[in-house]
Design a protein around this motif. Sequence first.
Motif, mmCIF file in Angstrom:
data_model
loop_
_atom_site.group_PDB
_atom_site.id
_atom_site.type_symbol
_atom_site.label_atom_id
_atom_site.label_comp_id
_atom_site.label_asym_id
_atom_site.label_seq_id
_atom_site.Cartn_x
_atom_site.Cartn_y
_atom_site.Cartn_z
ATOM 1 N N SER A 306 0.792 -1.227 0.000
ATOM 2 C CA SER A 306 0.000 0.000 0.000
ATOM 3 C C SER A 306 0.827 1.281 0.000
ATOM 4 C CB SER A 306 -0.968 0.002 1.186
ATOM 5 O OG SER A 306 -0.271 -0.023 2.422
ATOM 6 N N PRO A 307 2.107 1.294 0.463
ATOM 7 C CA PRO A 307 2.874 2.536 0.320
ATOM 8 C C PRO A 307 3.066 2.959 -1.130
ATOM 9 C CG PRO A 307 3.910 1.090 1.924
ATOM 10 C CD PRO A 307 2.842 0.280 1.248
ATOM 11 N N PHE A 308 2.935 1.999 -2.053
ATOM 12 C CA PHE A 308 3.190 2.301 -3.463
ATOM 13 C C PHE A 308 1.954 2.093 -4.343
ATOM 14 C CE2 PHE A 308 7.082 0.707 -1.478
ATOM 15 C CZ PHE A 308 7.898 1.811 -1.639
ATOM 16 N N PHE A 358 6.025 2.166 -12.121
ATOM 17 C CA PHE A 358 6.354 2.128 -10.694
ATOM 18 C C PHE A 358 7.347 3.224 -10.345
ATOM 19 C CE2 PHE A 358 9.255 0.732 -7.303
ATOM 20 C CZ PHE A 358 8.352 0.587 -6.258
ATOM 21 N N MET A 359 8.234 3.546 -11.258
ATOM 22 C CA MET A 359 9.323 4.480 -10.956
ATOM 23 C C MET A 359 8.895 5.941 -11.068
ATOM 24 S SD MET A 359 11.895 2.615 -10.107
ATOM 25 C CE MET A 359 13.298 3.709 -10.251
ATOM 26 N N VAL A 360 8.230 6.328 -12.168
ATOM 27 C CA VAL A 360 7.953 7.750 -12.422
ATOM 28 C C VAL A 360 6.583 7.926 -13.067
ATOM 29 C CG1 VAL A 360 10.400 8.340 -12.704
ATOM 30 C CG2 VAL A 360 9.059 7.653 -14.701
ATOM 31 N N ILE A 376 -1.133 3.834 -8.458
ATOM 32 C CA ILE A 376 0.306 3.730 -8.197
ATOM 33 C C ILE A 376 0.882 5.080 -7.784
ATOM 34 C CG2 ILE A 376 2.566 3.132 -9.161
ATOM 35 C CD1 ILE A 376 1.124 1.314 -11.149
ATOM 36 N N THR A 377 1.544 5.118 -6.650
ATOM 37 C CA THR A 377 2.341 6.274 -6.257
ATOM 38 C C THR A 377 3.774 5.982 -6.660
ATOM 39 O OG1 THR A 377 0.912 6.745 -4.361
ATOM 40 C CG2 THR A 377 3.118 7.723 -4.355
ATOM 41 N N PRO A 378 4.352 6.730 -7.588
ATOM 42 C CA PRO A 378 5.668 6.384 -8.118
ATOM 43 C C PRO A 378 6.760 6.392 -7.043
ATOM 44 C CG PRO A 378 4.660 8.146 -9.395
ATOM 45 C CD PRO A 378 3.801 7.941 -8.214
#
Length: 575
Positions: A306-308, A358-360, A376-378
């Motif tokens: 969940s952090p991401f 996932f990255m940006v 998704i939070t990058p």
Amino acid sequence: MRTRRDLEGRLAGIDRRGYPAYKSLRGVYDLGAFELSVDRVQGDPFAAPSALSVHVPAARAGFAPELYATPERCTALEDLLVRRFAAEARRASYAVRGSGKSGLIATSAPGPEVLPRSACEAGEAGVLMRLEMGFPAHGRTVDARGLARMLFELLPACVERALICDEACRREARAAMELADDQAAVRAELERRGLVAFVADGSVLPRASGVSSRPLEGAVPFRAPERLAVELDLPHRGRVRGMGLPRGITLIVGGGFHGKSTLLKALQEGVYNHVAGDGRELVITEASAMKLRAEDGRAVHAVDISPFIGDLPDGRDTRAFSTEDASGSTSQAAATVEALEAGARTLLIDEDTSATNFMVRDALMEAVVAPDREPITPFAERVRGLWKRFGVSCVLVMGSSGAFFPVADCVVQMDGYHALDVTERVRAICRERGVGAAEGDASGAGDGRAALHAPERRMELPGLAFRRDGRGRGPKVRAHGLDGFSVGSGEADLRLVEQLVDAEQVAALAQMVRVLGEERALDGSRGLAEAVGELYRRLERDGWQLLSPYGDTGCGLALPRPQELCCALNRFRVM
């Protein structure tokens, strides 16, 4: 204890009999200069070779106690002896001919990494070397004369040349000891100076090819940029200059084929010591560092991502996310959380092997797809919080996106394999363009930050995977090189666990998972890291026998890090 004469008599008694007659040779024999133990005898000449060991008493071996006075020195000495014995065994192997594996003499064959191996144990009691032999046969008929030559001529010559400390061996052993001391000193300095890695000037980072571990001839030797240069006083080499990467967020940037990924690969393998001549002897990375990447299709077991990744369209709970077929983004999110759970204090990431989403996420995409429609939070918005709130450093290779520039503490540009410090230039460009860190990043990991320091995840290994058969035998264990392993009805795909460098590490991982499974050490009542830590403490106390299902410890195992055992358990699935 039986003597050479007893062994000669037994050989004479089984000559030209059926191959199973070799099993009568099991036992320990005093051959004068060393003790020979026949631990396991192959069923036929085409089966896995027989397992033997030789023990050379300390007085005969002649190695000074200082050579094994510390764990690092002991591992270096054992590694040297394995390499010496393996070289002699190659020369003697197949001097006796026959069917199948007849005449084989072999032990472990190390690469450039110095790893604790089951093949050798050195210390106050002397030197124990474990090896394999192909007992010779013609068809499936015992060739006792051929085996007598192997045991009484070829093997003693290998022992004499490899395991007895003559002047040449003494010089090699002392050089290995001094290098181990220096490598240990660098690791201690990393901790003291707040560094995640050190790359000595003159290091050769490129390899000869993508499938070779040899250094590339004519490669540009590494030299530290001035602002990142540190000097370390080592016990034997004296003052050594090199690049010290500070804790925090470091970017490695540059054009394609200029050495970005080459540097990162050296760093990810710098968690291991390397032998002299490898070119990376003094490329040292803090021991817990983990290389992360996307792994489409991997299994994920109840990981809080969940952090991401927040609310998924299908309603699945990302606070305990499970799947047998993860996407690139979910697999990389899971790998990140699992790395923190495994105790990683440094994350190593290359954009080439990462999931882009996932990255940006750039502003133009955000304008088209509203943030509330993107779960998704990058990572670019989380990395600063990982460092500020949890002390987790990150080294990232980036060549196509500047999204991480505003949050970077250090930026290294690789230009034709030359390292340049461009940190201040990047900061100036960010100021000129009014680019700052992502909003809310300084406050931590965002809405999901609690997951990154939540109570340790509990794991259960399905007991059915480790059932014994009708004869009471444990589950079958098979290792598949660096690709993975199977235990009973379960398997682990490790092809993308990049810090595994030796097939013997995978073989050891398979046995570790077997032990944990058979003992029900992971039954859902305890945390993963707790169970892994307890297994390593037992291994240190009991030795390699802990991983030997039938008590016949042989060569063929190399110690992986606890982080890689966590990786194996996280990827284990029942088929």
